[in-house]
Design a protein around this motif. Structure first.
Motif, PDB file in Angstrom:
ATOM      1  N   UNK A  91      46.506  30.289  -3.685  1.00 58.79           N
ATOM      2  CA  UNK A  91      47.691  30.838  -4.359  1.00 58.79           C
ATOM      3  C   UNK A  91      48.572  31.564  -3.340  1.00 58.79           C
ATOM      4  N   UNK A  92      49.870  31.360  -3.468  1.00 59.54           N
ATOM      5  CA  UNK A  92      50.817  32.015  -2.575  1.00 59.54           C
ATOM      6  C   UNK A  92      51.237  31.155  -1.397  1.00 59.54           C
ATOM      7  N   UNK A  93      50.628  29.990  -1.223  1.00 64.84           N
ATOM      8  CA  UNK A  93      51.000  29.095  -0.121  1.00 64.84           C
ATOM      9  C   UNK A  93      52.232  28.278  -0.517  1.00 64.84           C
ATOM     10  N   UNK A  94      52.967  27.795   0.480  1.00 60.54           N
ATOM     11  CA  UNK A  94      54.174  27.002   0.225  1.00 60.54           C
ATOM     12  C   UNK A  94      53.819  25.648  -0.389  1.00 60.54           C
ATOM     13  N   UNK A  95      54.764  25.074  -1.118  1.00 54.94           N
ATOM     14  CA  UNK A  95      54.531  23.815  -1.822  1.00 54.94           C
ATOM     15  C   UNK A  95      54.223  22.650  -0.883  1.00 54.94           C
ATOM     16  N   UNK A  96      54.826  22.607   0.270  1.00 61.02           N
ATOM     17  CA  UNK A  96      54.657  21.472   1.181  1.00 61.02           C
ATOM     18  C   UNK A  96      53.429  21.549   2.071  1.00 61.02           C
ATOM     19  N   UNK A  97      52.597  22.549   1.883  1.00 63.61           N
ATOM     20  CA  UNK A  97      51.446  22.741   2.775  1.00 63.61           C
ATOM     21  C   UNK A  97      50.488  21.552   2.718  1.00 63.61           C
ATOM     22  N   UNK A  98      50.138  21.078   1.535  1.00 60.48           N
ATOM     23  CA  UNK A  98      49.213  19.948   1.419  1.00 60.48           C
ATOM     24  C   UNK A  98      49.813  18.671   2.009  1.00 60.48           C
ATOM     25  N   UNK A  99      51.110  18.467   1.792  1.00 57.67           N
ATOM     26  CA  UNK A  99      51.786  17.289   2.348  1.00 57.67           C
ATOM     27  C   UNK A  99      51.744  17.338   3.877  1.00 57.67           C
ATOM     28  N   UNK A 100      52.012  18.508   4.464  1.00 54.09           N
ATOM     29  CA  UNK A 100      51.956  18.667   5.915  1.00 54.09           C
ATOM     30  C   UNK A 100      50.531  18.474   6.449  1.00 54.09           C
ATOM     31  N   UNK A 101      49.542  18.954   5.683  1.00 56.41           N
ATOM     32  CA  UNK A 101      48.146  18.816   6.110  1.00 56.41           C
ATOM     33  C   UNK A 101      47.745  17.343   6.150  1.00 56.41           C
ATOM     34  N   UNK A 102      48.125  16.583   5.131  1.00 56.10           N
ATOM     35  CA  UNK A 102      47.824  15.134   5.096  1.00 56.10           C
ATOM     36  C   UNK A 102      48.554  14.370   6.210  1.00 56.10           C
ATOM     37  N   UNK A 103      49.754  14.837   6.540  1.00 55.69           N
ATOM     38  CA  UNK A 103      50.566  14.164   7.564  1.00 55.69           C
ATOM     39  C   UNK A 103      50.211  14.610   8.980  1.00 55.69           C
TER      40      UNK A 103
END
Length: 193
Positions: A93-105
């Motif tokens: 909670x509190x992390x930016x929305x694009x964090x998972x997308x950046x992690x996968x990329x």
């Protein structure tokens, strides 16, 4: 003449014949007053005439104990707090929305990798905790290979428990499946100086 004098003294009782020395009785500790009051009407047993040998002393070397006492507790708690379905990703909670997308990329380079193949869940948990502690010093993204669980009676034990442990670890910000499904990419909290 000397012999006759000793015989005369012995006959009178002035000299006693030598006898075997009697051992001194062991001192008996004084019982508590409460114990005396409670045992007032009890008749002690008669001496049975047997020789009572002392009990053997315990070994000065301690018995071997399990390496990890907490492991025993964890063995009994297996399955209590595990969810019925396994999650495919996690973001704190509190992390930016694009964090998972950046992690996968692969936005963050993988700085360390841990392979948990061949370990049981207790060994894996210990190794994972140490690995996460040391990996934070080298970077922010790590890969953890837990396998697909084919060799564990068809049920992926390490896959499920590794995801659960990472979700509850305070230094893990996010994690997601790697492309092959047998590994996770994990984003760790930055090391503060």
């Amino acid at each position: 003449m000397l012999k006759s004098l000793k015989d005369k003294l012995r006959a009178r009782g002035a000299i006693k014949a030598p006898s075997a020395p009697t051992p001194a009785p062991l001192p008996v500790p004084e019982p508590d007053a409460d114990f005396k009051r409670e045992m007032r009407g009890v008749t002690p047993l008669a001496d049975d005439g047997r020789v009572h040998f002392p009990l053997p002393r315990p070994s000065p070397h301690p018995k071997k104990r399990p390496r990890n006492p907490a492991g025993d507790v964890r063995q009994h708690a297996v399955g209590w707090f595990e969810p019925a379905e396994e999650a495919q990703q996690f973001i704190r909670a509190g992390m930016q929305n694009g964090t998972l997308r950046k992690l996968r990329a692969a936005h963050w380079p993988v700085c360390a990798e841990l392979d948990l193949h061949g370990l049981d869940r207790y060994q894996a948990q210990d190794r994972l905790a140490v690995f996460l502690h040391h990996a934070r010093q080298h970077g922010q993204c790590v890969r953890i290979i837990h396998g697909r669980g084919i060799g564990s009676n068809g049920e992926p034990v390490l896959k499920r428990t590794t995801r659960l442990w990472l979700t509850h670890h305070p230094d893990v910000l996010a994690w997601c499946d790697s492309n092959d499904g047998g590994a996770l990419l994990v984003l760790l909290r930055k090391m503060t100086d």
